[in-house]
Design an enzyme around this catalytic site. Sequence first.
Site, short mmCIF file in Angstrom:
data_model
loop_
_atom_site.label_atom_id
_atom_site.label_comp_id
_atom_site.label_asym_id
_atom_site.label_seq_id
_atom_site.Cartn_x
_atom_site.Cartn_y
_atom_site.Cartn_z
CB SER A 246 -1.29 0.13 0.83
OG SER A 246 -0.39 -0.02 2.94
CG ASN B 285 -2.26 3.93 1.36
OD1 ASN B 285 -3.89 4.44 2.13
ND2 ASN B 285 -2.34 2.71 1.52
CD GLU C 77 -3.40 3.90 -6.12
OE1 GLU C 77 -3.10 5.11 -5.89
OE2 GLU C 77 -2.97 3.02 -4.08
#
Length: 282
Positions: free
Chosen positions: A119, A190, A152
């Site tokens: 992430s 993020n 993503e």
Amino acid sequence: MGIKNVMVIGAGQMGSGIAQVCAQAGYSVLLNDLKQEFVERGLSGIKKNLARGVDKGKLEASAMEAAISLITASTSLEDAASVDLVIEAAVENMEVKADIFRKLDEYSPAHAILASNTSSLPITEIAAATKRPEKVIGMHFMNPVPVMKLVEIIRGLATADEVYNQIEEMTRVLGKVPVEVNDFPGFVSNRILMPMINEAIYTLYEGVATKEAIDEVMKLGMNHPMGPLTLADFIGLDTCLYIMETLYEGFGDSKYRPCPLLRKYVKAGWLGKKTGRGFYEY
């Protein structure tokens, strides 16, 4: 060579979700974790999810059985010898991921693509642990994987166009929406989300408002489905802290400095929903 056989490493919430959507899309899946009990727990979660879909009339019972039959348990990385794609969804730690990718580079066939569901960690650095950096790519799924549409796709410095195209096509086969992102700390999701959560924690820390009030403002005022403090509890406060530290270290900018209250909660073991207590009690 197309992608037919997939290995998912990590049978936690993310890994089992990825394994589920791959199996539902017709891929043959090896679900791998360190211990058989971890894999069994992941498989049990997948079966419950699919059964819920059948109960709600969103899924045929035959489709559920077909998906389950495509998933096989694995506790050895050497099983990667038979796959076309590995999606790593292990703990968010560079040393752990680099070690896994080193081993995968050794065990998996030369044509296999190695993807990470990280992430926030740099794909270029993960790829450097292998002798095939052109075949390493990021596939950042959103939680819960069966529900969320976004993936993503992150190119490392050396990721080949052909590899990117294969992963983009597969993402569409999974019923997801691929978005191309370059290799920067936190990527897009993020890098934007975590500072917002961190700022919400600062707002609580400084006594601007109660946790309920902060969440209510963001839900009603910004139309967010969930307040940032509730969301942090669901993500895991340890994960939030780790991503903030990655951003802070990666950019060297004080705007990414984790709130002291976040650090305090993590040190106390209040990690959110998974431990029964975070900003809220569960």
